[in-house]
Write a protein that holds these residues in place. Structure first.
Motif, PDB file in Angstrom:
ATOM      1  N   SER A 149       0.829  -1.210   0.000  1.00 47.13           N
ATOM      2  CA  SER A 149       0.000   0.000   0.000  1.00 47.13           C
ATOM      3  C   SER A 149       0.858   1.253   0.000  1.00 47.13           C
ATOM      4  N   ALA A 150       1.977   1.230   0.752  1.00 46.27           N
ATOM      5  CA  ALA A 150       2.850   2.396   0.804  1.00 46.27           C
ATOM      6  C   ALA A 150       3.524   2.636  -0.541  1.00 46.27           C
ATOM      7  N   GLU A 151       3.957   1.532  -1.175  1.00 43.47           N
ATOM      8  CA  GLU A 151       4.579   1.681  -2.494  1.00 43.47           C
ATOM      9  C   GLU A 151       3.581   2.231  -3.520  1.00 43.47           C
ATOM     10  N   MET A 152       2.349   1.766  -3.449  1.00 41.46           N
ATOM     11  CA  MET A 152       1.322   2.259  -4.370  1.00 41.46           C
ATOM     12  C   MET A 152       1.009   3.729  -4.083  1.00 41.46           C
ATOM     13  N   ALA A 153       1.025   4.106  -2.832  1.00 44.23           N
ATOM     14  CA  ALA A 153       0.716   5.482  -2.461  1.00 44.23           C
ATOM     15  C   ALA A 153       1.712   6.453  -3.065  1.00 44.23           C
ATOM     16  N   LEU A 154       2.991   6.014  -3.192  1.00 42.19           N
ATOM     17  CA  LEU A 154       4.003   6.892  -3.792  1.00 42.19           C
ATOM     18  C   LEU A 154       3.661   7.262  -5.225  1.00 42.19           C
ATOM     19  N   GLU A 155       2.862   6.417  -5.894  1.00 41.95           N
ATOM     20  CA  GLU A 155       2.443   6.705  -7.260  1.00 41.95           C
ATOM     21  C   GLU A 155       1.312   7.740  -7.295  1.00 41.95           C
ATOM     22  N   PHE A 156       0.608   7.879  -6.162  1.00 40.99           N
ATOM     23  CA  PHE A 156      -0.514   8.804  -6.101  1.00 40.99           C
ATOM     24  C   PHE A 156      -0.078  10.240  -5.778  1.00 40.99           C
ATOM     25  N   VAL A 157       1.015  10.372  -5.042  1.00 40.47           N
ATOM     26  CA  VAL A 157       1.395  11.700  -4.561  1.00 40.47           C
ATOM     27  C   VAL A 157       2.238  12.420  -5.615  1.00 40.47           C
ATOM     28  N   ASP A 158       2.384  13.726  -5.433  1.00 37.04           N
ATOM     29  CA  ASP A 158       3.194  14.538  -6.339  1.00 37.04           C
ATOM     30  C   ASP A 158       4.631  14.008  -6.343  1.00 37.04           C
ATOM     31  N   PRO A 159       5.266  13.891  -7.504  1.00 35.85           N
ATOM     32  CA  PRO A 159       6.636  13.385  -7.577  1.00 35.85           C
ATOM     33  C   PRO A 159       7.604  14.152  -6.691  1.00 35.85           C
ATOM     34  N   SER A 160       7.364  15.441  -6.487  1.00 39.25           N
ATOM     35  CA  SER A 160       8.261  16.234  -5.649  1.00 39.25           C
ATOM     36  C   SER A 160       8.195  15.779  -4.186  1.00 39.25           C
ATOM     37  N   VAL A 161       7.034  15.219  -3.799  1.00 34.74           N
ATOM     38  CA  VAL A 161       6.892  14.658  -2.459  1.00 34.74           C
ATOM     39  C   VAL A 161       7.513  13.269  -2.409  1.00 34.74           C
ATOM     40  N   ALA A 162       7.202  12.475  -3.426  1.00 36.16           N
ATOM     41  CA  ALA A 162       7.688  11.093  -3.442  1.00 36.16           C
ATOM     42  C   ALA A 162       9.202  11.030  -3.435  1.00 36.16           C
ATOM     43  N   ASP A 163       9.867  12.042  -4.004  1.00 36.27           N
ATOM     44  CA  ASP A 163      11.333  12.031  -4.112  1.00 36.27           C
ATOM     45  C   ASP A 163      12.030  12.017  -2.751  1.00 36.27           C
ATOM     46  N   HIS A 164      11.405  12.601  -1.736  1.00 33.66           N
ATOM     47  CA  HIS A 164      12.084  12.619  -0.428  1.00 33.66           C
ATOM     48  C   HIS A 164      11.339  11.793   0.618  1.00 33.66           C
ATOM     49  N   VAL A 165      10.678  10.719   0.166  1.00 37.04           N
ATOM     50  CA  VAL A 165      10.033   9.767   1.080  1.00 37.04           C
ATOM     51  C   VAL A 165      10.901   8.516   1.165  1.00 37.04           C
ATOM     52  N   ARG A 166      11.135   8.027   2.360  1.00 36.17           N
ATOM     53  CA  ARG A 166      11.925   6.820   2.547  1.00 36.17           C
ATOM     54  C   ARG A 166      11.081   5.768   3.268  1.00 36.17           C
ATOM     55  N   LEU A 167      10.861   4.619   2.602  1.00 35.26           N
ATOM     56  CA  LEU A 167      10.200   3.490   3.258  1.00 35.26           C
ATOM     57  C   LEU A 167      11.257   2.688   4.007  1.00 35.26           C
ATOM     58  N   SER A 168      10.996   2.370   5.253  1.00 36.50           N
ATOM     59  CA  SER A 168      12.001   1.691   6.078  1.00 36.50           C
ATOM     60  C   SER A 168      11.495   0.347   6.583  1.00 36.50           C
ATOM     61  N   SER A 169      12.404  -0.611   6.659  1.00 36.97           N
ATOM     62  CA  SER A 169      12.072  -1.930   7.220  1.00 36.97           C
ATOM     63  C   SER A 169      12.281  -1.972   8.727  1.00 36.97           C
ATOM     64  N   ALA A 170      12.505  -0.814   9.338  1.00 34.80           N
ATOM     65  CA  ALA A 170      12.735  -0.764  10.787  1.00 34.80           C
ATOM     66  C   ALA A 170      11.536  -1.334  11.541  1.00 34.80           C
ATOM     67  N   PRO A 171      11.754  -1.924  12.725  1.00 35.45           N
ATOM     68  CA  PRO A 171      10.633  -2.418  13.528  1.00 35.45           C
ATOM     69  C   PRO A 171       9.682  -1.277  13.870  1.00 35.45           C
ATOM     70  N   LEU A 172       8.402  -1.554  13.808  1.00 32.41           N
ATOM     71  CA  LEU A 172       7.426  -0.477  13.910  1.00 32.41           C
ATOM     72  C   LEU A 172       7.511   0.266  15.242  1.00 32.41           C
ATOM     73  N   VAL A 173       7.402  -0.453  16.352  1.00 27.87           N
ATOM     74  CA  VAL A 173       7.338   0.223  17.655  1.00 27.87           C
ATOM     75  C   VAL A 173       8.699   0.780  18.047  1.00 27.87           C
ATOM     76  N   GLU A 174       9.718  -0.089  18.099  1.00 26.34           N
ATOM     77  CA  GLU A 174      11.041   0.355  18.511  1.00 26.34           C
ATOM     78  C   GLU A 174      11.599   1.396  17.544  1.00 26.34           C
ATOM     79  N   GLY A 175      11.374   1.156  16.243  1.00 24.24           N
ATOM     80  CA  GLY A 175      11.865   2.093  15.242  1.00 24.24           C
ATOM     81  C   GLY A 175      11.196   3.441  15.344  1.00 24.24           C
ATOM     82  N   LEU A 176       9.893   3.438  15.649  1.00 22.99           N
ATOM     83  CA  LEU A 176       9.169   4.703  15.766  1.00 22.99           C
ATOM     84  C   LEU A 176       9.678   5.512  16.953  1.00 22.99           C
ATOM     85  N   VAL A 177       9.899   4.845  18.079  1.00 19.41           N
ATOM     86  CA  VAL A 177      10.417   5.549  19.257  1.00 19.41           C
ATOM     87  C   VAL A 177      11.771   6.178  18.935  1.00 19.41           C
TER      88      VAL A 177
END
Length: 771
Positions: free
Chosen positions: A76-104
């Motif tokens: 869903s996140a990868e598909m969302a990058l196709e929906f947003v303006d390319p100028s936004v998508a260019d500085h978005v980073r998808l991370s495999s970090a653990p959700l809870v620990e990574g978020l903290v």
């Protein structure tokens, strides 16, 4: 500052993770965190359009980090990058970090204004601390640290060490300086690590009492060290709320009661519960409701607030909650999952060596039942108008009972250190423990007399009510005459003093001739850092003033694995009752003892003060303590006699002392080899056991100095007479018992007490018969 997006299948999970991470930093420093989770508030799933909207909401010129849970969240996140303006998508980073620990880690790092790359790195290190602690191989290697050119040593004072919140405050502080800062745990050898990395700080596993070396280099190294030292001195902003205590009892304060039996079961009936398709949601709602109930109890009963803080901690234990949620995910209903996990946790506590910790299983079951009641919709009406009969007494029940209506409490389980028992007694509610499996039907008239240890079903009501009337008259008369000296009929004067754990104990004491025991480990037991000399002087002076500057006996730190001090953690011992306790501990940490002795000296210059060393066994220990004390300058010095070895060699130990004080609680336990909190053997741990009395007699005859008693026996008016007849000249009791002990002594002719027969008695029951 970068923005953060959380993509999860569960709205509740995402909101909870964001709530946890948000607590790590101040509101004005938090990055924007947008959530795209669930198809709605209760339906699991992910939606690419919702993710694209979250990306727009969190967009920042500095970049956007996206953290995800699993499976379709990534798609869903990868598909969302196709929906947003390319100028936004260019500085978005998808991370495999653990959700809870990574978020903290991401929120803390982003709050310092770090770059997207730096935040991503920290998020991906999120598991390192946990992996290191559990012995797993970390997935991210620590980066080399800069060699510091200056350093200082701090002590971690927080109850739970450098856990997430205090560590986050430290990291946020460090990253505000132009300096490279490192941390090394001097007690474990871990480090050095980068103090600007939350995940690296976690690998230190810096626990309460650990010494940490802080190194720094760079333009603002000095300023950084100064700020860190200030933060550490303040407990990293994690100090507990001030201790507020109430002196209002509420109950009759008697030790006898009669009334109809009010039975409260040991569990919650969940048989009528019907599981639905949102068990996890039901559990989360129940946890929220139970948490609010506990917060109300915490805030409305400040004298017992620490107990409910502990219950809140049990309620929110992440490891336990993870187990419950995993069980629900496997198909269990919320009540079944919750009950099983908390039953297992209670069993773990009951299997511990430490008796005090075993009794904490009561707290686990109290939290278990609170949530179960919410889940099944059961009421929690406080019982009244009778004698409450319970398998065990939890603190919430004891705190919420109407003490003016409940006649008393009869607890089937033995043990005197359970939180519920402590709360009930502090409120003046008549109470007896250890009644066992006696058959009691609801509404049946029952009675108990804690003084004699009797519990009856269908008693002689006229006799019991006459006893109650006599005890009430006895108490009223004793309180009225409390300030009179305790002079026996045969002309002997016995000093009756009060045991003090907090200043309020001295304020509330009626008729005490001073204090025969100031428990310093209780007086400062809520501290996360060792009290300064000045702070100790202030507390000791307040106690002396509350008692009209009568003599006070200050016992030096009496701690051990079974009763630790927050600022002096000890290694786990297989048998803490036979380990490093009392004076033994301070032969390796003498600086804490020296500070306390200095405070005692200062107060002794103003008012009569005696000093007493606990858990002494050998003459070498006495010599060491006297050497640490130095010149006495008129200060009276004594030791506690708590172990049979000390009692038997008291003539040797007391050679250079002014007094000894017998601690009958430990002396009884060690003599009978019976833990009085263990139901199976509690009956053996009886202070009136002839073997214990023979040791007391031996001490009196051979000490060559003044002999006092400050254990539980001194609070029992009947036993107090026997102790005085054996030659004890000073008794230190709990505050409410001081007037009663003095009154009983005034009525007694000690020459008529057949001490020889008592010492020859077969057992404690025969001793009571003779008395």
């Amino acid at each position: 500052m970068i923005g953060i997006v959380v993509v999860s299948h569960s709205r509740a999970l995402a909101d909870a993770a964001v709530g946890l991470a948000s607590e790590m930093v101040a509101e004005d420093k938090r990055p924007v965190i947008a959530v795209a989770a669930g198809l709605d508030a209760t339906t699991f799933g992910t939606d690419a359009m919702a993710v694209s909207e979250a990306l727009a909401a969190a967009d920042s010129p500095d970049g956007v980090l996206v953290l995800l849970d699993l499976g379709s969240a990534v798609l869903s996140a990868e598909m969302a990058l196709e929906f947003v303006d390319p100028s936004v998508a260019d500085h978005v980073r998808l991370s495999s970090a653990p959700l809870v620990e990574g978020l903290v880690a991401a929120v803390v790092t982003a709050s310092t204004g770090a770059s997207l790359d730096a935040v991503v790195t920290e998020a991906e290190r999120g598991l390192v601390g946990k992996q290191d602690h559990l012995g797993d191989t970390p997935t991210v290697e620590a980066e080399p640290v800069v060699e510091p050119d200056r350093s200082l040593e701090i002590v971690v004072s927080n109850e739970h060490g450098l856990h997430a919140r205090p560590a986050a405050r430290l990291v946020g502080l460090v990253n505000g300086f132009d300096a490279a800062v490192t941390l090394t745990n001097l007690d474990t050898g871990k480090g050095p690590v980068d103090a600007g990395s939350l995940s690296m700080v976690a690998t230190l596993i810096a626990q309460q009492g650990h010494r940490v070396c802080v190194g720094a280099s760079g333009r603002q190294a000095s300023e950084a060290l100064e700020a860190i030292e200030t933060l550490a001195a303040a407990g990293f902003g994690d100090e507990p709320a001030p201790d507020v205590r109430s002196s209002t009892a509420g109950g009759s304060g008697l030790d006898v009661a009669i009334g109809p039996a009010v039975l409260v079961g040991s569990g919650v009936d969940v048989s009528g519960y019907v599981a639905g398709d949102n068990e996890l949601g039901r559990l989360e709602q129940a946890l929220e409701t139970a948490g609010e109930q506990l917060r109300v109890l915490r805030d409305t009963t400040p004298e017992h607030g620490d107990i409910f803080v502990a219950h809140l901690a049990l309620l929110g234990d992440r490891k336990v909650l993870d187990d419950v949620r995993a069980s629900i995910a496997g198909g269990a209903s919320a009540p079944a999952a919750w009950q099983q996990v908390y039953d297992d946790l209670a069993a773990t506590f009951e299997g511990l060596d430490d008796a005090y910790q075993r009794e904490r299983a009561q707290d686990v079951r109290a939290v278990r039942d609170r949530v179960l009641r919410v889940l099944v919709g059961a009421s929690e009406d406080a019982p009244a108008d009778g004698i409450l009969v319970v398998p065990e007494l939890d603190a919430a029940t004891a705190a919420t009972l109407d003490a003016t209506r409940i006649a008393g409490i009869a607890v089937r389980a033995a043990g005197t250190t359970g939180h519920g028992v402590i709360v009930a007694r502090s409120r003046g509610i008549p109470l007896i423990t250890g009644i066992g499996d006696v058959d009691v039907r609801p509404g049946a008239t029952i009675a108990f007399d804690a003084r004699t240890g009797t519990f009856e079903v269908a008693p002689d009501e006229e006799h019991v009510r006459a006893t109650i009337a006599e005890r009430q008259v006895e108490r009223d008369r004793a309180v009225a005459q409390a300030d009179e000296h305790a002079i026996t009929r045969d002309g002997r004067t016995i000093d009756v003093l009060v045991n003090v754990g907090v200043v309020q104990d001295a304020v509330d004491a009626r008729g005490a001739d001073g204090s025969g025991l100031v428990r310093t480990e209780v007086l400062f037991g809520d501290r996360r850092t060792a009290p300064t000399v000045d702070e100790q002087v202030e507390a000791f002076r307040a106690i002396a003033q509350a008692l009209g500057n009568k003599p006070i006996t200050i016992r030096t730190w009496d701690i051990g694995g079974d009763k630790p001090l927050p600022f002096l953690p000890q290694a786990k011992e297989a048998n803490p009752f036979l380990g490093e306790r009392g004076l033994r501990v301070f032969r390796r940490r003498p600086e804490l003892l020296r500070d306390q002795l200095e405070a005692i000296r200062r107060v002794a210059a103003e008012t009569p003060v005696h000093v007493m060393f606990p858990m002494v066994t050998t003459a070498d220990e006495v010599a060491w303590a006297l050497d640490e004390l130095g010149p006495r300058d008129g200060l009276e010095v004594g030791i506690m006699v708590e172990v049979p070895a000390a009692a038997l060699r008291v003539a040797t130990l007391a050679k250079d002392l002014d007094f000894v004080s017998i601690g009958t609680n430990d002396l009884t336990q060690y003599t009978t080899a019976a833990d009085r909190t263990n139901t199976a053997v509690a009956s053996l741990a009886d202070g009136l056991d002839p073997a214990v009395l023979q040791l007391i007699d031996h001490v009196v005859r051979n000490a060559g100095v003044r002999v006092a008693v400050c254990g539980d026996l001194a609070s029992d008016p009947q036993a107090a007479v026997l102790l005085a007849a054996l030659g004890v000249t000073e008794l230190s009791a709990v505050g409410p018992q001081v007037p009663l002990v003095k009154a009983r002594l005034r009525q007694s002719d000690l020459s008529q007490v057949d001490t020889a027969a008592v010492l020859r008695a077969r057992d404690a029951d025969q001793v009571r018969g003779l008395l």
